[in-house]
Motif scaffolding. Sequence first.
Motif, mmCIF file in Angstrom:
data_model
loop_
_atom_site.group_PDB
_atom_site.id
_atom_site.type_symbol
_atom_site.label_atom_id
_atom_site.label_comp_id
_atom_site.label_asym_id
_atom_site.label_seq_id
_atom_site.Cartn_x
_atom_site.Cartn_y
_atom_site.Cartn_z
ATOM 1 N N ALA A 258 100.114 22.197 39.490
ATOM 2 C CA ALA A 258 100.009 20.812 39.939
ATOM 3 C C ALA A 258 100.657 20.633 41.305
ATOM 4 O O ALA A 258 100.089 19.988 42.206
ATOM 5 N N ALA A 259 101.848 21.188 41.485
ATOM 6 C CA ALA A 259 102.539 21.059 42.766
ATOM 7 C C ALA A 259 101.769 21.751 43.884
ATOM 8 O O ALA A 259 101.643 21.228 44.998
ATOM 9 N N TYR A 260 101.236 22.936 43.586
ATOM 10 C CA TYR A 260 100.451 23.680 44.578
ATOM 11 C C TYR A 260 99.201 22.885 44.977
ATOM 12 O O TYR A 260 98.868 22.758 46.159
ATOM 13 N N THR A 261 98.524 22.329 43.975
ATOM 14 C CA THR A 261 97.319 21.549 44.243
ATOM 15 C C THR A 261 97.635 20.317 45.084
ATOM 16 O O THR A 261 96.906 19.974 46.021
ATOM 17 N N GLN A 262 98.747 19.653 44.769
ATOM 18 C CA GLN A 262 99.138 18.468 45.534
ATOM 19 C C GLN A 262 99.416 18.835 46.990
ATOM 20 O O GLN A 262 98.990 18.136 47.910
ATOM 21 N N ARG A 263 100.108 19.947 47.205
ATOM 22 C CA ARG A 263 100.453 20.343 48.570
ATOM 23 C C ARG A 263 99.211 20.678 49.385
ATOM 24 O O ARG A 263 99.133 20.387 50.584
ATOM 25 N N LEU A 264 98.215 21.299 48.757
ATOM 26 C CA LEU A 264 97.029 21.702 49.501
ATOM 27 C C LEU A 264 96.033 20.575 49.695
ATOM 28 O O LEU A 264 95.291 20.568 50.681
ATOM 29 N N THR A 265 95.997 19.603 48.767
ATOM 30 C CA THR A 265 95.030 18.511 48.887
ATOM 31 C C THR A 265 95.629 17.261 49.507
ATOM 32 O O THR A 265 94.899 16.423 50.028
ATOM 33 N N GLY A 266 96.969 17.107 49.413
ATOM 34 C CA GLY A 266 97.627 15.929 49.961
ATOM 35 C C GLY A 266 97.558 14.710 49.073
ATOM 36 O O GLY A 266 98.086 13.652 49.438
ATOM 37 N N GLY A 434 108.212 25.938 50.204
ATOM 38 C CA GLY A 434 107.147 26.428 51.070
ATOM 39 C C GLY A 434 105.878 26.751 50.306
ATOM 40 O O GLY A 434 105.927 27.269 49.193
ATOM 41 N N VAL A 435 104.728 26.453 50.939
ATOM 42 C CA VAL A 435 103.449 26.722 50.293
ATOM 43 C C VAL A 435 102.614 27.715 51.102
ATOM 44 O O VAL A 435 101.486 28.022 50.740
#
Length: 626
Positions: A258-266, A434-435
Amino acid sequence: MTARIEPGLPLTAAQTEIWFDEQFADGDLAYNMADHFDLRGPLDPARLEEALRLALDEAECFRVRLTEADGEPRQTVEPLETLPYTTVDLSGADDPQAAARAWMARDLDRPIDVTSFPLMRAALLTLGPDHAYLYLCAHHIVSDSFVRPLFYRRLADLYTALHEGRPTGEGQLPPLKTLVDDEIAYASSRRAERDRAYWARTYADAPDPVSFAGREPVHARGFLRRSTTLPRPVVQRLRALAGRAEVTWPTLVIAAAAAYTQRLTGADEILLTLPVNARTSAAGRSVPGMVANYLPLRVAVAPGTTPGDLLRTVADALLRTLRHQRYRGDRVRRDMGLRADDRRPFGPFVNVLPPEPELAFGPCPATLTNLSTGIVNDFMFSVSDSSGDDVEIHLNANPELYSAADLDAHRDRFTAFLAALSEAAPDRPLAGVGVLTEAESRRLLVEWNATERGGGFAGVVERVRQHAAARPDAVAVADGEVRVSYGALAVWADAVAGRLAEAGAGVGSLVAVLGEPGARYVGGVLGVLGAGAAWLPLDVDAPIARQTGLLADSGARFLLAGPGQVARAEEIVAADGSGVRVLVLDDPFPDAGARAEGLRPLAGGEDDLAYVIYTSGSTGRPKGAM
């Protein structure tokens, strides 16, 4: 083998979804599921074949023939006249294990026709003395992931019984009708109504689905996978993080996705897609078949959200989802107002695979490896669970939407993100985790910011054109339902630059841009820069006096008006009275197949002014920063 034929049974809801998905698709879809056992020891091939025959006789789901009558699909359990079983000797290959992996990959890539019989196949691949792979592949319409340990455990027990000369205890697995009847009973129960009410209440205002692809969804006709093993220290730190938050390993994996998806999609609130076994009754947990479901998981990740906050939020949402897991995902989609023909899932799938069962075929220990859990229409995080610290990550994707390079980047990026998350303080915001990989960070922070001269400079328009040449069909701008490719964007921006040049704009000119954020705004800015001019953003909601004041102070002689802003632009120009020329950004974009060929040379250079943005100014009077 018992030659018993059941009368035609209805399909389960999960089977019905797949059946009609196949019927309306143009060609076969990638619905194959597959695993292989690594068998070490003195295996008896004839005994294994007999054990497989007995196991398939008990597991009726693998012996159904699917038909349709008057628009209604049915399934009939039939005896197997011929076992769908192949033996392949690869012991003479230079690298028998590599040859076996290649053989299985080719077979996995061969779709099983949903109207064929049987809907599964198996093979024994001999690698050498006392070493073999047992490969099993089935269409997802007859089996789900819950069936794997159930069926495989029975298969191993049957082989062991034959090896030891014991009775095989036929009939250990209940008939398929038990599973179908259980689902029919649920559909008319009070529990089904409670589940429906929960999903309607919780997802009435759900956010839109998100995707990493940025392209329109399409059927998955193939399968793309990239895998890696997490370093043990990272796994240990992640388990410690989960322990401090008092959550399970699957909860941690879902939260990380979820966190990764949020960071990449905004997106501040995202949906993930969770595959669930939808087996909440004793009957459901004892019968092989296909009843698996997929459901949305709604997760909000604000800038100040900490790892501890996120883990607790996901744990609570996951618990509530599992309590209502039998209500079908397609009905949730319908209740959310999503189109029936929309191929998108709710968001990226997150599949936490349970620990593989520890099995032995007589004296032969068996290690089970998953090759595919079925169709992936967009993107899936698949992470193994185990009692130890050996954790594998598999990223699966639809090759119609992602390239191998795309998936390689996601694998490396998600692995780096997990490593950074494992070292993050539980009470510090996730925004600080960091992502990017080390290579991506260096490219962004060092290479793209290099100030040395000598031909290394490439401005934003040059970079867009480079990308348009390399990947013209890739999506450059997503504007609501509009997707503009890099090729189309480069061609459209070049036309804007041409219009500006013909109007007299060039190096040293300043062009105001009035428009809502969107594809034409982006193309307009690129057009200004391509003409060698600089751009000045105007706030569409600012008072006329403010806008005319900026035009007068900046000396801008041209004004680009975005969609819906022409009347406003003419009002501004009339109030300004200095003869500013209005150009309208209303031309349609070329189709997605446009190629950036024959574009005019770019005007200006790296030392020319790019833009002017006005600040409030320390005196209260707006000042333009160049």
